[in-house]
Design an enzyme around this catalytic site. Structure first.
Site, mmCIF file in Angstrom:
data_model
loop_
_atom_site.group_PDB
_atom_site.id
_atom_site.type_symbol
_atom_site.label_atom_id
_atom_site.label_comp_id
_atom_site.label_asym_id
_atom_site.label_seq_id
_atom_site.Cartn_x
_atom_site.Cartn_y
_atom_site.Cartn_z
ATOM 1 N N SER A 104 0.831 -1.215 0.000
ATOM 2 C CA SER A 104 0.000 0.000 0.000
ATOM 3 C C SER A 104 0.864 1.263 0.000
ATOM 4 O O SER A 104 0.582 2.229 -0.716
ATOM 5 C CB SER A 104 -0.896 0.030 1.244
ATOM 6 O OG SER A 104 -1.812 -1.025 1.213
ATOM 7 N N GLY A 163 -6.111 -3.740 -7.561
ATOM 8 C CA GLY A 163 -7.258 -2.894 -7.236
ATOM 9 C C GLY A 163 -6.801 -1.526 -6.765
ATOM 10 O O GLY A 163 -7.420 -0.504 -7.080
ATOM 11 N N ASP A 213 -6.987 -8.005 4.901
ATOM 12 C CA ASP A 213 -6.225 -8.873 3.991
ATOM 13 C C ASP A 213 -5.629 -10.085 4.703
ATOM 14 O O ASP A 213 -5.124 -11.010 4.062
ATOM 15 C CB ASP A 213 -5.116 -8.069 3.296
ATOM 16 C CG ASP A 213 -5.695 -6.935 2.452
ATOM 17 O OD1 ASP A 213 -6.855 -7.059 2.011
ATOM 18 O OD2 ASP A 213 -4.999 -5.927 2.253
HETATM 19 O O1 SPQ Z 1 -4.858 -3.682 -4.462
HETATM 20 P P1 SPQ Z 1 -5.797 -4.807 -4.164
HETATM 21 O O2 SPQ Z 1 -5.801 -5.794 -5.280
HETATM 22 O O3 SPQ Z 1 -7.187 -4.330 -3.833
HETATM 23 O O4 SPQ Z 1 -5.192 -5.539 -2.880
HETATM 24 C C1 SPQ Z 1 -5.665 -5.965 -1.590
HETATM 25 C C2 SPQ Z 1 -4.728 -7.160 -1.169
HETATM 26 O O5 SPQ Z 1 -5.167 -8.168 -0.625
HETATM 27 O O6 SPQ Z 1 -3.521 -7.000 -1.379
HETATM 28 C C3 SPQ Z 1 -7.132 -6.386 -1.574
HETATM 29 F F1 SPQ Z 1 -7.438 -7.302 -2.360
HETATM 30 O O7 SPQ Z 1 -5.431 -4.964 -0.580
HETATM 31 C C4 SPQ Z 1 -6.152 -3.730 -0.457
HETATM 32 C C5 SPQ Z 1 -6.924 -3.715 0.848
HETATM 33 O O8 SPQ Z 1 -7.807 -4.791 0.953
HETATM 34 C C6 SPQ Z 1 -5.136 -2.619 -0.467
HETATM 35 C C7 SPQ Z 1 -5.663 -1.324 0.039
HETATM 36 C C8 SPQ Z 1 -4.905 -0.081 -0.198
HETATM 37 O O9 SPQ Z 1 -3.684 -0.131 -0.443
HETATM 38 O O10 SPQ Z 1 -5.521 0.998 -0.117
HETATM 39 C C9 SPQ Z 1 -6.833 -1.241 0.781
HETATM 40 C C10 SPQ Z 1 -7.700 -2.415 1.036
HETATM 41 O O11 SPQ Z 1 -8.796 -2.375 0.135
HETATM 42 P P2 SPQ Z 1 -10.109 -1.506 0.400
HETATM 43 O O12 SPQ Z 1 -11.076 -1.951 -0.678
HETATM 44 O O13 SPQ Z 1 -10.577 -1.892 1.764
HETATM 45 O O14 SPQ Z 1 -9.784 -0.104 0.279
#
Ligand code: SPQ
Length: 437
Positions: A25, A96, A319
């Site tokens: 992140s 994401g 996560d």
């Molecule tokens: O980037 P991505 O694919 O969404 O990654 C994940 C992970 O498990 O590595 C989720 F699938 O982490 C997100 C986390 O769940 C990373 C993140 C961020 O860097 O801001 C925030 C979280 O997602 P969200 O939807 O709660 O904002």
């Protein structure tokens, strides 16, 4: 043909010191803010994972000069007003974070671009970000039949309207996208969430010189502020360390020291739950540099008991829930995971995937609408588990092999490189054994 990797251990025990790779992140955000800011940004400890490399490549396409030597990255940016319209689509891969945060950034830029992703990301919802951005005056249109999904075309508006937004889900990605768009808004943007999600964006914006106000669960910033390049140190990723934290807690006689791992309180839910389940945790050193706390923590095995995980705790360990579900199969009594419906819109539906895969090993685990119920302890057999192209599922399967009576074959393990390219080397280092192939 699906690639496979078989992992087997004979009476394993984990022992030693581990410095996990940089936080995913924080690495994304360092590239993003270093590219938005004018001048030079030096990043150390950058995560060389697939997701973060996608973010880095996107900014190169936008004309930002970025040099990388392993985990050191230097960025020389003319500032976002000078970005170039990319010749090709911007590819976010499986990430994401890249897709959602880029939507907020591109909405307020002066370039037009199309954002795409891989087959998994192309099924994940984007409206949670596009709805508030559209209300700020952003121009975002679907290239395909579903307006909730990538590919999306973003025509940068250079200037946006301010909003006061109450988030319907606790999501750091939504919050960050709005704050990034807010940098180009006329007036003050406020984002409020019911439960605080990870706050790396807020901390890093301040590091880059942005004046930002935090009031309880709300964050506000005034548009039009300029960002100045700076140095960013990325601590180890607690979400990567979590796999070995769970392993150390689960396997008798194990003890692992995690060096320079991120200890941001919005991410340390895993440590609180391990403690509640009975694991031994010792905080050896706590440091903080440039707004991100990190330190050294020792985790040792102890008899484990079931627990309840829900409410405000969920965003602090979202996560880590797949691997905590695995741990719960080895704890005495019932573990209830609830309020975690967000797991259904991750790289895969992690509630369905975790229950399906752990059941294959003989676990007593049931899916609920917003979580899982696990009864333990159960002895786990070997088997073939799918990663569903999801790095966290792939690593959960490998850690399950430490507790299983037989070998576990992981289908499509390559996805692990998304967040933890050196995972198998670290597994071998801590167990002292080479996993069978
Ligand atoms: O980037 P991505 O694919 O969404 O990654 C994940 C992970 O498990 O590595 C989720 F699938 O982490 C997100 C986390 O769940 C990373 C993140 C961020 O860097 O801001 C925030 C979280 O997602 P969200 O939807 O709660 O904002």
């Amino acid at each position: 043909m699906v690639e496979k990797r078989t992992v087997a251990f004979h009476k394993p025990r984990l022992d030693g010191e581990l410095r996990v790779p940089g936080d995913k992140s924080i690495s994304h955000r360092a590239i993003m803010l270093g590219s938005i800011a004018k001048g030079r940004t030096n990043i150390s400890g950058f995560l060389e994972g697939e997701d973060c490399l996608r973010t880095l490549e996107i900014f190169k396409q936008l004309g930002v000069s970025i040099e990388r030597s392993g985990t050191d990255v230097s960025i020389d940016s003319p500032g976002m007003a000078e970005w170039k319209t990319p010749a090709d689509a911007l590819y976010a891969g499986n990430s994401g974070t890249t897709a959602r945060l880029m939507l907020g950034i591109l909405a307020g830029s002066s370039v037009e671009s199309v954002l795409t992703g891989d087959e998994y990301l192309s099924k994940r919802p984007m409206k949670r970000v596009t709805v508030p951005l559209l209300s700020m005056g952003a121009s975002i249109a679907a290239e395909g039949p579903d307006s909730d999904l990538l590919p999306l075309r973003i025509k940068g508006m250079a200037s946006l309207r301010a909003i006061d937004y109450q988030m319907p889900v606790a999501s750091a990605q939504v919050k960050s996208a709005i704050l990034f768009a807010g940098l180009q808004a006329e007036g003050t943007v406020t984002v409020s969430e019911e439960t605080v999600s990870r706050d790396h964006t807020e901390r890093m914006l301040q590091q880059f010189g942005v004046d930002l106000q935090r009031d309880g669960n709300s964050v506000s910033l005034k548009g039009g502020q300029s960002l100045a390049g700076t140095d960013v140190l990325v601590p180890g990723d607690i979400s990567s360390a979590a796999f070995f934290m769970v392993a150390a807690a689960m396997i008798p006689d194990s003890e692992v020291v995690f060096v320079d791992v991120g200890l941001n309180p919005t991410r340390t839910g895993i440590l609180d739950v391990l403690e509640a389940m009975g694991a031994q945790i010792e905080y050896i050193e706590e440091k903080g540099q440039q707004g991100e706390p990190y330190g050294t923590v020792r985790i040792s095995h102890a008899a484990l008991r079931g627990t309840e995980i829900g409410g405000d705790m969920i965003p602090r360990l979202i996560d880590e829930l797949p691997t905590l579900a695995l741990l719960a199969t080895q704890a005495e009594g019932r573990t209830v995971i609830k309020d975690a419906e967000e797991l259904r819109v991750k790289e895969t539906d992690r509630i369905k995937a975790v229950t399906t895969e752990l059941k294959k090993l003989g676990a007593s685990i049931e899916e609920t609408e917003d979580g899982m119920i696990i009864e333990g302890p159960t002895s786990l057999t070997g088997g073939t588990l799918s990663s569903y192209g999801d790095h966290r599922l792939g690593m959960m399967a490998a850690i399950a092999a430490l507790a299983a009576s037989d070998a576990i074959t992981i289908e499509d393990p390559a996805c692990i490189a998304i967040s933890y390219p050196s995972f198998f080397e670290d597994l071998e280092k801590l167990t002292g054994s080479e996993d069978a192939e």
